[in-house]
Design a protein around this motif. Structure first.
Motif, short mmCIF file in Angstrom:
data_model
loop_
_atom_site.label_atom_id
_atom_site.label_comp_id
_atom_site.label_asym_id
_atom_site.label_seq_id
_atom_site.Cartn_x
_atom_site.Cartn_y
_atom_site.Cartn_z
N ALA A 281 0.84 -1.20 0.00
CA ALA A 281 0.00 0.00 0.00
C ALA A 281 0.87 1.25 0.00
O ALA A 281 1.91 1.29 0.66
N ILE A 282 0.46 2.25 -0.74
CA ILE A 282 1.10 3.56 -0.69
C ILE A 282 0.31 4.40 0.30
O ILE A 282 -0.84 4.76 0.04
N THR A 283 0.92 4.68 1.43
CA THR A 283 0.24 5.41 2.49
C THR A 283 0.98 6.70 2.82
O THR A 283 2.14 6.88 2.45
N SER A 284 0.32 7.56 3.56
CA SER A 284 0.94 8.83 3.96
C SER A 284 2.21 8.58 4.76
O SER A 284 3.24 9.25 4.54
N ALA A 285 2.14 7.62 5.67
CA ALA A 285 3.31 7.35 6.53
C ALA A 285 4.50 6.88 5.70
O ALA A 285 5.64 7.29 5.93
N ARG A 286 4.27 6.04 4.72
CA ARG A 286 5.36 5.54 3.88
C ARG A 286 5.90 6.62 2.96
O ARG A 286 7.11 6.71 2.72
N LEU A 287 5.03 7.46 2.44
CA LEU A 287 5.49 8.56 1.60
C LEU A 287 6.34 9.54 2.40
O LEU A 287 7.34 10.07 1.90
N VAL A 290 10.03 8.48 2.41
CA VAL A 290 10.87 8.33 1.21
C VAL A 290 10.75 9.47 0.20
O VAL A 290 11.60 9.56 -0.70
N VAL A 291 9.76 10.33 0.30
CA VAL A 291 9.56 11.38 -0.70
C VAL A 291 10.09 12.72 -0.21
O VAL A 291 9.60 13.23 0.81
N PRO A 292 11.09 13.28 -0.88
CA PRO A 292 11.58 14.62 -0.50
C PRO A 292 10.48 15.67 -0.69
O PRO A 292 9.66 15.58 -1.61
N GLN A 293 10.45 16.65 0.19
CA GLN A 293 9.44 17.72 0.12
C GLN A 293 8.05 17.14 -0.05
O GLN A 293 7.29 17.51 -0.94
N ARG A 294 7.75 16.23 0.82
CA ARG A 294 6.53 15.45 0.79
C ARG A 294 5.26 16.30 0.67
O ARG A 294 4.29 15.90 0.03
N THR A 295 5.27 17.49 1.25
CA THR A 295 4.05 18.31 1.26
C THR A 295 3.61 18.74 -0.14
O THR A 295 2.47 19.15 -0.34
N HIS A 296 4.52 18.62 -1.12
CA HIS A 296 4.18 19.04 -2.47
C HIS A 296 3.50 17.93 -3.27
O HIS A 296 3.05 18.16 -4.39
#
Length: 326
Positions: A281-287, A290-296
């Motif tokens: 699953a792709i979830t907020s916690a996993r993102l 691993v994702v730089p500047q996640r808020t974008h």
């Protein structure tokens, strides 16, 4: 199909759908003077009307689903009016039938098109059925809801059904949450619409309920969406108004029931998949990890194939709805 000016033929919604299911173009005359030919093209999901050019062209440039051209046929110029009938097969037919009625009364083609469009504009704008994705989703949720009524009663089942309330998960049962996904594909491939859809609430197990259905054709055990809606409503007493309000919020209208003619049947027994640390699953916690500047990252939609994943046992009230692991 045979028609004559003295014995006009009107197609009902079921017959129109049968023509679209044929898979091949079907053309038939609707009037002899002036000649008028209607053709149904299932491949393009279009209905067209052809008649010899007489007078000025009708104005259809402002209509998104209607186009007009001239073609050469039997040494003469013909008007060719094409209607995009996607998700509105019967409405498109009614529009062209109305044009033919005007022509039979002696109106010019320009006037016939103008009058038909004006009289049916509100109908065409207001009678668009749900997309197939939404139809499948609603069918799956109603299947679960019907089963839940058996175990929790109507009040408990309606209270547990959160899908119409735009909550993160479709059902919140006493001991777990459930996200219902329905597909027509041969594999259990499901569309996940957000990064929170498969995110469990703290202390609450979450299951993905995978439902596979397929078109039933003329199979007696097949069911249409209106039939499932009516059958569910018939089981409700105190909660019927809540149920109707929920359906309305999801885009369902009883007045449009005749638009939903496709019959479905189960392809397999539903399965439950526990959303744990091993589930893809792709979830907020996993993102966040691993994702730089996640808020974008403002929106996430993806497909997950659970066909070969281990499915789980699940508790009441879905323990006898889903397939038990071997």
């Amino acid at each position: 199909m045979k028609t004559s000016d003295d014995n006009p033929t009107h197609l009902d919604p079921t017959t129109v759908e049968e023509y679209f299911r044929l898979g091949a173009k079907t053309a038939f005359p609707l009037h002899s003077s002036p000649p008028v030919i209607m053709e149904i093209d299932p491949g393009r999901e279009e209905i067209e009307l052809r008649t010899p050019v007489a007078g000025s062209e009708p104005e259809v440039t402002s209509l998104e689903r209607v186009s007009l051209s001239r073609i050469r046929r039997d040494g003469a110029d013909w008007f060719r009016l094409v209607v995009d009938a996607r998700d509105m097969h019967y409405e498109a037919y009614v529009l062209l039938e109305s044009i033919v009625d005007q022509l039979k009364s002696g109106a010019s083609f320009r006037h016939a098109v103008s009058e038909a469009v004006a009289s049916l504009k509100d109908l065409l704008a207001g009678r668009a059925k749900l997309t197939e994705e939404k139809i499948l989703g609603l069918l799956g949720e109603l299947m679960v809801l019907n089963h839940t009524i058996d175990g929790l009663g109507e009040s408990g089942a309606i209270t547990a059904w959160l899908g119409p309330l735009a909550e993160e998960h479709d059902f919140a049962f006493p001991h777990f949450d459930a996200e219902v996904k329905t597909t027509k594909s041969e594999s259990r491939v499901h569309v996940i619409g957000s990064e929170t859809q498969l995110g469990p609430e703290p202390g609450r197990p979450l299951y993905l309920i995978s439902i596979q259905i397929t078109r039933a054709g003329l199979a007696e055990q097949g069911f249409t969406l209106p039939e499932v809606v009516r059958a569910t409503r018939a089981r409700l007493d105190q909660t019927r108004r809540t149920f109707d309000a929920a359906l309305e919020g999801l885009g369902w209208r009883d007045s449009d029931a005749d638009l939903y003619t496709v019959k479905y049947q189960p392809r397999s027994t539903p399965r439950a998949y526990l959303i744990d640390d091993q589930f893809p699953a792709i979830t907020s916690a996993r993102l966040d990890q691993v994702v730089p500047q996640r808020t974008h990252v403002v929106s996430v939609t993806y497909r997950v194939n659970v066909t070969d994943l281990d499915y789980s046992a699940i508790g009441a009230p879905l323990n006898d709805f889903c397939e038990a692991p071997e």
